[in-house]
Design a protein around this motif. Sequence first.
Motif, PDB file in Angstrom:
ATOM      1  N   GLY A  26       0.812  -1.211   0.000  1.00  0.00           N
ATOM      2  CA  GLY A  26       0.000   0.000   0.000  1.00  0.00           C
ATOM      3  C   GLY A  26       0.842   1.256   0.000  1.00  0.00           C
ATOM      4  O   GLY A  26       1.948   1.281   0.528  1.00  0.00           O
ATOM      5  N   THR A  27       0.324   2.314  -0.629  1.00  0.00           N
ATOM      6  CA  THR A  27       1.001   3.608  -0.601  1.00  0.00           C
ATOM      7  C   THR A  27       0.032   4.678  -0.100  1.00  0.00           C
ATOM      8  O   THR A  27      -1.184   4.551  -0.257  1.00  0.00           O
ATOM      9  CB  THR A  27       1.527   4.029  -1.990  1.00  0.00           C
ATOM     10  OG1 THR A  27       0.440   4.086  -2.899  1.00  0.00           O
ATOM     11  CG2 THR A  27       2.575   3.070  -2.499  1.00  0.00           C
ATOM     12  N   VAL A  28       0.596   5.686   0.508  1.00  0.00           N
ATOM     13  CA  VAL A  28      -0.176   6.801   1.028  1.00  0.00           C
ATOM     14  C   VAL A  28       0.457   8.087   0.510  1.00  0.00           C
ATOM     15  O   VAL A  28       1.679   8.239   0.526  1.00  0.00           O
ATOM     16  CB  VAL A  28      -0.187   6.785   2.577  1.00  0.00           C
ATOM     17  CG1 VAL A  28      -0.878   8.005   3.130  1.00  0.00           C
ATOM     18  CG2 VAL A  28      -0.861   5.523   3.085  1.00  0.00           C
ATOM     19  N   SER A  29      -0.376   9.004   0.074  1.00  0.00           N
ATOM     20  CA  SER A  29       0.111  10.266  -0.483  1.00  0.00           C
ATOM     21  C   SER A  29       0.462  11.252   0.617  1.00  0.00           C
ATOM     22  O   SER A  29       0.074  11.100   1.770  1.00  0.00           O
ATOM     23  CB  SER A  29      -0.962  10.879  -1.385  1.00  0.00           C
ATOM     24  OG  SER A  29      -2.051  11.314  -0.575  1.00  0.00           O
ATOM     25  N   ASN A  30       1.173  12.301   0.214  1.00  0.00           N
ATOM     26  CA  ASN A  30       1.493  13.376   1.151  1.00  0.00           C
ATOM     27  C   ASN A  30       0.240  14.103   1.629  1.00  0.00           C
ATOM     28  O   ASN A  30       0.240  14.685   2.715  1.00  0.00           O
ATOM     29  CB  ASN A  30       2.454  14.376   0.511  1.00  0.00           C
ATOM     30  CG  ASN A  30       3.873  13.880   0.525  1.00  0.00           C
ATOM     31  OD1 ASN A  30       4.197  12.894   1.167  1.00  0.00           O
ATOM     32  ND2 ASN A  30       4.731  14.571  -0.192  1.00  0.00           N
ATOM     33  N   LEU A  32      -2.630  12.876   2.649  1.00  0.00           N
ATOM     34  CA  LEU A  32      -3.135  12.238   3.868  1.00  0.00           C
ATOM     35  C   LEU A  32      -2.199  12.473   5.047  1.00  0.00           C
ATOM     36  O   LEU A  32      -2.635  12.812   6.148  1.00  0.00           O
ATOM     37  CB  LEU A  32      -3.333  10.740   3.653  1.00  0.00           C
ATOM     38  CG  LEU A  32      -3.839   9.959   4.859  1.00  0.00           C
ATOM     39  CD1 LEU A  32      -5.205  10.461   5.308  1.00  0.00           C
ATOM     40  CD2 LEU A  32      -3.907   8.481   4.540  1.00  0.00           C
ATOM     41  N   VAL A  33      -0.916  12.324   4.819  1.00  0.00           N
ATOM     42  CA  VAL A  33       0.061  12.526   5.888  1.00  0.00           C
ATOM     43  C   VAL A  33       0.037  13.980   6.361  1.00  0.00           C
ATOM     44  O   VAL A  33       0.067  14.261   7.557  1.00  0.00           O
ATOM     45  CB  VAL A  33       1.473  12.113   5.436  1.00  0.00           C
ATOM     46  CG1 VAL A  33       2.502  12.441   6.493  1.00  0.00           C
ATOM     47  CG2 VAL A  33       1.507  10.626   5.097  1.00  0.00           C
ATOM     48  N   THR A  40       1.402  20.907   5.147  1.00  0.00           N
ATOM     49  CA  THR A  40       0.969  20.838   3.753  1.00  0.00           C
ATOM     50  C   THR A  40       1.758  19.766   3.006  1.00  0.00           C
ATOM     51  O   THR A  40       2.906  19.463   3.362  1.00  0.00           O
ATOM     52  CB  THR A  40       1.189  22.185   3.036  1.00  0.00           C
ATOM     53  OG1 THR A  40       2.602  22.432   2.959  1.00  0.00           O
ATOM     54  CG2 THR A  40       0.479  23.319   3.763  1.00  0.00           C
ATOM     55  N   PRO A  41       1.169  19.210   1.953  1.00  0.00           N
ATOM     56  CA  PRO A  41       1.890  18.222   1.139  1.00  0.00           C
ATOM     57  C   PRO A  41       3.170  18.809   0.544  1.00  0.00           C
ATOM     58  O   PRO A  41       4.193  18.123   0.466  1.00  0.00           O
ATOM     59  CB  PRO A  41       0.897  17.857   0.036  1.00  0.00           C
ATOM     60  CG  PRO A  41      -0.440  18.220   0.566  1.00  0.00           C
ATOM     61  CD  PRO A  41      -0.214  19.376   1.505  1.00  0.00           C
ATOM     62  N   GLU A  42       3.118  20.072   0.165  1.00  0.00           N
ATOM     63  CA  GLU A  42       4.288  20.712  -0.438  1.00  0.00           C
ATOM     64  C   GLU A  42       5.442  20.804   0.558  1.00  0.00           C
ATOM     65  O   GLU A  42       6.605  20.590   0.200  1.00  0.00           O
ATOM     66  CB  GLU A  42       3.934  22.116  -0.951  1.00  0.00           C
ATOM     67  CG  GLU A  42       2.927  22.131  -2.077  1.00  0.00           C
ATOM     68  CD  GLU A  42       1.472  21.887  -1.626  1.00  0.00           C
ATOM     69  OE1 GLU A  42       1.141  22.064  -0.428  1.00  0.00           O
ATOM     70  OE2 GLU A  42       0.674  21.481  -2.494  1.00  0.00           O
ATOM     71  N   ARG A  43       5.124  21.135   1.802  1.00  0.00           N
ATOM     72  CA  ARG A  43       6.164  21.241   2.830  1.00  0.00           C
ATOM     73  C   ARG A  43       6.857  19.887   3.039  1.00  0.00           C
ATOM     74  O   ARG A  43       8.072  19.816   3.160  1.00  0.00           O
ATOM     75  CB  ARG A  43       5.574  21.748   4.141  1.00  0.00           C
ATOM     76  CG  ARG A  43       6.616  21.918   5.229  1.00  0.00           C
ATOM     77  CD  ARG A  43       6.033  22.678   6.421  1.00  0.00           C
ATOM     78  NE  ARG A  43       6.915  22.649   7.561  1.00  0.00           N
ATOM     79  CZ  ARG A  43       7.937  23.469   7.757  1.00  0.00           C
ATOM     80  NH1 ARG A  43       8.207  24.396   6.862  1.00  0.00           N
ATOM     81  NH2 ARG A  43       8.681  23.376   8.834  1.00  0.00           N
ATOM     82  N   GLY A  49      11.674  15.491   0.820  1.00  0.00           N
ATOM     83  CA  GLY A  49      11.889  14.887  -0.494  1.00  0.00           C
ATOM     84  C   GLY A  49      11.023  13.658  -0.716  1.00  0.00           C
ATOM     85  O   GLY A  49      11.280  12.849  -1.599  1.00  0.00           O
ATOM     86  N   ILE A  50       9.972  13.515   0.084  1.00  0.00           N
ATOM     87  CA  ILE A  50       9.086  12.349  -0.001  1.00  0.00           C
ATOM     88  C   ILE A  50       7.793  12.781  -0.677  1.00  0.00           C
ATOM     89  O   ILE A  50       7.218  13.813  -0.337  1.00  0.00           O
ATOM     90  CB  ILE A  50       8.790  11.795   1.409  1.00  0.00           C
ATOM     91  CG1 ILE A  50      10.083  11.313   2.064  1.00  0.00           C
ATOM     92  CG2 ILE A  50       7.765  10.684   1.343  1.00  0.00           C
ATOM     93  CD1 ILE A  50       9.919  10.953   3.527  1.00  0.00           C
ATOM     94  N   HIS A  51       7.333  11.973  -1.619  1.00  0.00           N
ATOM     95  CA  HIS A  51       6.090  12.280  -2.325  1.00  0.00           C
ATOM     96  C   HIS A  51       4.988  11.283  -1.977  1.00  0.00           C
ATOM     97  O   HIS A  51       3.809  11.598  -2.112  1.00  0.00           O
ATOM     98  CB  HIS A  51       6.334  12.327  -3.828  1.00  0.00           C
ATOM     99  CG  HIS A  51       7.370  13.344  -4.185  1.00  0.00           C
ATOM    100  ND1 HIS A  51       7.125  14.703  -4.186  1.00  0.00           N
ATOM    101  CD2 HIS A  51       8.679  13.207  -4.492  1.00  0.00           C
ATOM    102  CE1 HIS A  51       8.222  15.355  -4.502  1.00  0.00           C
ATOM    103  NE2 HIS A  51       9.186  14.473  -4.695  1.00  0.00           N
ATOM    104  N   SER A  52       5.372  10.090  -1.582  1.00  0.00           N
ATOM    105  CA  SER A  52       4.436   9.087  -1.084  1.00  0.00           C
ATOM    106  C   SER A  52       5.251   8.088  -0.279  1.00  0.00           C
ATOM    107  O   SER A  52       6.475   8.083  -0.331  1.00  0.00           O
ATOM    108  CB  SER A  52       3.700   8.386  -2.230  1.00  0.00           C
ATOM    109  OG  SER A  52       4.597   7.606  -2.988  1.00  0.00           O
TER     110      SER A  52
END
Length: 125
Positions: A26-30, A32-33, A40-43, A49-52
């Motif tokens: 399974g993978t989870v996106s930024n 959700l995290v 924010t996902p961008e931060r 440097g993690i995208h998922s």
Amino acid sequence: MTEHPVRTPGGRPIGTLGTGSYPPAGTVSNELVAERAGTTPERISVKAGIHSRCYAADHEATSDPAVEAARAALADAGIRADQLGRIVVATSTPDHPRPATACPVRHRIGAPGAAVREHTQGTGQ
């Protein structure tokens, strides 16, 4: 076996003979995290440097992929589990506070003589 410069007082080699990994399916996106962490996902992408990331299934404990990674490392090294002297598990998500997650890993791979050590991030253990 490869000659190692570092040996125990009894003459056994110390070192890494093989490595293995087993990422959960399974993978989870930024997104959700970020929602869970209050950022924010961008931060996350910029700072880490993690995208998922891989997430274990609900029925999996930390020891499950650790066992598969250990089996892959043993195969890579060309040795049997009963030849191991030590098993180290480093995690921020142990199966339980005690015993160490390395204990079920040791049992499930068949390394009864191996000492175990776990480092759990943030606890100093």
